[in-house]
Design an enzyme around this catalytic site. Structure first.
Site, mmCIF file in Angstrom:
data_model
loop_
_atom_site.group_PDB
_atom_site.id
_atom_site.type_symbol
_atom_site.label_atom_id
_atom_site.label_comp_id
_atom_site.label_asym_id
_atom_site.label_seq_id
_atom_site.Cartn_x
_atom_site.Cartn_y
_atom_site.Cartn_z
ATOM 1 N N SER A 1 37.650 33.402 55.068
ATOM 2 C CA SER A 1 38.117 33.603 53.689
ATOM 3 C C SER A 1 37.057 33.284 52.643
ATOM 4 C CB SER A 1 39.371 32.774 53.444
ATOM 5 O OG SER A 1 39.101 31.403 53.645
ATOM 6 N N LYS B 1 39.293 35.715 47.097
ATOM 7 C CA LYS B 1 40.064 35.621 45.848
ATOM 8 C C LYS B 1 39.826 36.784 44.899
ATOM 9 C CE LYS B 1 41.997 31.525 46.620
ATOM 10 N NZ LYS B 1 43.455 31.370 46.735
ATOM 11 N N GLU C 1 45.181 29.320 37.237
ATOM 12 C CA GLU C 1 45.017 27.958 37.746
ATOM 13 C C GLU C 1 43.984 28.026 38.843
ATOM 14 O OE1 GLU C 1 47.170 30.024 39.019
ATOM 15 O OE2 GLU C 1 46.774 29.751 41.164
HETATM 16 C C1 LIG Z 1 37.751 30.120 50.664
HETATM 17 C C2 LIG Z 1 39.200 29.874 50.467
HETATM 18 N N1 LIG Z 1 40.040 30.107 51.491
HETATM 19 C C3 LIG Z 1 41.370 29.891 51.385
HETATM 20 C C4 LIG Z 1 41.910 29.403 50.223
HETATM 21 C C5 LIG Z 1 43.384 29.118 50.198
HETATM 22 O O1 LIG Z 1 44.117 30.049 49.460
HETATM 23 P P1 LIG Z 1 45.070 31.089 50.150
HETATM 24 O O2 LIG Z 1 45.912 30.369 51.128
HETATM 25 O O3 LIG Z 1 45.841 31.683 49.038
HETATM 26 O O4 LIG Z 1 44.217 32.109 50.831
HETATM 27 C C6 LIG Z 1 41.094 29.145 49.107
HETATM 28 C C7 LIG Z 1 41.652 28.635 47.863
HETATM 29 O O5 LIG Z 1 41.020 28.269 46.953
HETATM 30 C C8 LIG Z 1 39.696 29.399 49.254
HETATM 31 O O6 LIG Z 1 38.868 29.168 48.232
#
Ligand SMILES: Cc1ncc(COP(=O)(O)O)c(C=O)c1O
Lengths: 259, 385
Positions: B372, B85, B107
């Site tokens: 992620s 993020k 948000e």
């Molecule tokens: C670690 C992590 N992965 C994925 C996401 C999902 O978001 P996005 O689909 O925008 O990557 C989030 C959302 O809070 C997250 O904290």
């Protein structure tokens, strides 16, 4: 036609009365009663909010009304039958005001067609940008009029882009904020309405946060119609909703008619 | 074609009050995205503050365990604040400064985006307000405390389902009200144009690094890239540089909730086209266009929409989108912790879980999972299961 009604008002130097209700709020019976009462009180146009789960432009009052109506099982098809009955008894102009997703499901063609058949005169789609010219053409192609929103932050370039879609009416949003907000700057609104009239001859109604005779007095010489929304919805939440609504509106209507 | 469309998805479906701010943002962004000074400033923050580049890690034991292709993790979980993020928030905070806006709103669902926003606001001296659903505040207590510690304010949102979508509604309402001094940092590739493009571009740093790293480590591009999809920002970031490399398979993983009979939050798999939060995209809705109450074990995937570019990539069959259920994600959460010593975020665990399907793939293929985020934020809720 909505446009003709407001041109007529302008010709006679009158300011129209445009109440806003949320469909079937607080329930079906009181809504029907309120709709009839407002017609009898001489509403020039009634905006009917189509309830949506995520109404991003609404303040707490109207958002809660949307959610309450959905919770009561609001259904557009049934509601259109109700509108048909209303239109059999009254010739008051009505527009459906709401969010794009309610109008695109199953398709803008079908929703337009059915709304027109039920007796709606037009649409006001809060989150439909001027760029979506094809959508506005489809709406007009189904013999519906539409209202264009203009905000205090709108640039002249953007307003003109919107006007090229040929709206029947402009709805001037008085403030930066959601419906029912309390940040009215009377002089700024007057000045912006004056500027807007220099750009276009399309009649202009004005709303967001208007709730007193003082507001009406300040705006009526600069606009063709006044929208009363959140303040009306608050009345309908009271134990004697119709009386409460009438009492609240009495001084407002008096001020509107006052030369 | 109108601005901001990806095929039939995208657009700028917002109240007129916000129109000028989106145009202003678009104009600035188109001017600045190739500006050397801006990019140097951003690179400097990426390297010395975020800790980029993030490693490409060969998951040897996981590879052995699956018995199929070579499995690699792109370690976005090692970024400052523990997820991808921050790639977006630092970029947008710099944009906000260029716009002369001193107040930031955002948000958050899982709280990761809230933390990443509060972090860069602390560093750049910007006022910061985070909207968060009450349900999420409960399941992501630690991140709420982090956001407060960083000097930002958390505003609880109780309307609707009290989750991410309602936090988004409230953020848009704040923005409509304070648009002249406030920049809204949307947390995913969702929302009206130009957000999907901006958030994708700032996140694509991970995909660009991955391209170089794969050449370095295994002398070709990956055969498959897997990422979880909530709004879709980590996935879009890692997919974007590979979209034109047709030999690279792109797989997005959506959250299915408890089981197939559950609504879940798999907008591409189970949804239909509609308009939510400023974009025409795939959304979970009933026949009347009311948005459904979604569910997922992971707060960050618990959202009834998806970025319009993902809807497009699915529509043209360039990427495929699969569904993983809560229990599968939870199994993967433990498995990767025990095999690799990496505790993943529950969102990420959905992407990892998909590896179970790949045992038939040839051993000399290379599959990359975008890690992620890390799991610290989820430990309380996993503990209480
Ligand atoms: C670690 C992590 N992965 C994925 C996401 C999902 O978001 P996005 O689909 O925008 O990557 C989030 C959302 O809070 C997250 O904290």
């Amino acid at each position: 036609m909505i446009s003709e009604r407001f041109k007529e008002l302008r010709k006679h130097n009158l300011t129209g009365f445009v109440p806003y209700l949320v469909a079937n709020y607080p329930n079906k019976d009181i809504f029907d009663e309120a709709l009839a009462a407002l017609s009898n009180m001489g509403a020039d146009l009634i905006e009917i909010g189509i309830p949506f789960t995520d109404p991003i432009a609404e303040g707490k009052t109207i958002e809660s009304a949307h959610h309450a109506s959905l919770k009561n099982g609001f259904n557009l098809t049934n509601f259109l039958n109700q509108i048909k009955n209303f239109k059999n008894r009254f010739d008051t102009h009505i527009v459906a005001m709401g969010y794009a997703n309610s109008f695109l499901n199953p398709s803008i063609e079908e929703v337009s067609q059915k709304s027109r058949e039920a007796g709606f005169d037009g649409f006001l789609i809060v989150d439909m940008p001027y760029e979506e010219t094809d959508t506005f053409k489809l709406i007009k192609g189904r013999d519906l009029e539409f209202i264009q929103l203009v905000a205090p932050t709108s640039t002249q370039e953007n307003i003109e882009r919107g006007l090229s879609n040929n709206p029947s009416l402009i709805y001037y949003i008085t403030q930066r904020g959601v419906t029912g907000a309390n940040n009215l700057d009377l002089t700024e609104v007057q000045n912006n309405l004056k500027d807007l009239q220099k750009i276009t001859n399309v009649p202009i109604i004005t709303g967001f946060g208007i709730k007193s005779s003082e507001h009406i007095k300040a705006f009526k010489d600069y606009t063709d119609g006044i929208v009363i929304g959140s303040a009306l919805i608050e009345c309908l939440a009271n134990s004697n909703p119709i009386k409460s609504m009438k009492d609240f509106l009495a001084p407002i209507l008096e001020e509107l008619k006052n030369e | 074609m109108n601005k901001g469309y990806y095929g039939k998805f995208g657009g700028i479906f917002i109240p007129e009050t916000l129109s000028f701010a989106l145009r202003e943002l678009d104009t600035l962004y188109q001017d600045i995205k190739n500006d050397t000074t801006f990019n140097n400033e951003l690179q400097d923050i990426y390297i010395h503050y975020v800790g980029r580049p993030s490693p490409l890690y060969f998951a040897e034991k996981y590879t052995e365990n699956i018995g199929g292709p070579k499995i690699w993790f792109k370690r976005e979980d090692l970024n400052h604040t523990g997820a991808h993020k921050i790639n977006n928030t630092v970029g947008q905070a710099l944009l906000a400064k260029k716009l002369g806006k001193k107040r930031i709103i955002a948000e958050t669902g899982a709280g990761q985006h809230g933390v990443a926003t509060a972090t860069i606001c602390a560093k750049l001296g910007l006022e910061c307000v985070i909207y968060m659903g009450e349900t999420d505040i409960q399941r992501q207590e630690l991140n709420v405390f982090k956001i407060n510690t960083l000097g930002a304010k958390v505003v609880p949102v109780s309307s609707g389902t009290a989750t991410l979508k309602d936090a988004l509604n409230e953020s848009i309402r704040d923005w409509v009200t304070n648009v002249e001094n406030t920049h809204y940092i949307i947390g995913s590739v969702t929302g009206p144009h130009p957000y999907p493009e901006i958030v994708r571009d700032f996140n694509s740093i991970s995909g660009k690094e991955l391209k170089d790293q794969s050449i370095e480590r295994f002398e070709k591009l990956p055969d498959m890239v897997i990422a979880c999809v909530g709004g879709g920002s980590n996935a879009m970031g890692v997919f974007a540089p590979f979209v034109d490399d047709l030999n690279v398979e792109l797989v997005g993983i959506e959250a299915g909730g408890v089981s197939d009979s559950d609504i879940g939050s798999a907008s591409i798999n189970d949804g239909s086209i509609g308009v939510l939060h400023g974009a025409k995209t795939m959304i979970l809705q009933n026949n009347s266009g009311e948005i459904l109450e979604t569910s997922s074990i992971s707060a960050g995937l618990d959202y009834p929409g998806v970025g319009p570019e993902h809807a497009y990539l699915a529509d043209i069959d360039r990427a495929k989108y699969k569904k993983v259920f809560d229990s599968q994600a939870l199994d993967a959460f433990y498995k990767v912790s025990r095999l690799e010593g990496i505790i993943p975020a529950l969102e990420t665990a959905h992407a990892i879980a998909y590896l179970e399907e790949l045992s038939d793939i040839n051993k000399d293929k290379n599959v990359v999972v975008n890690m992620s985020g890390r799991g610290d934020k989820d430990l309380y809720s996993v503990m209480s299961l």
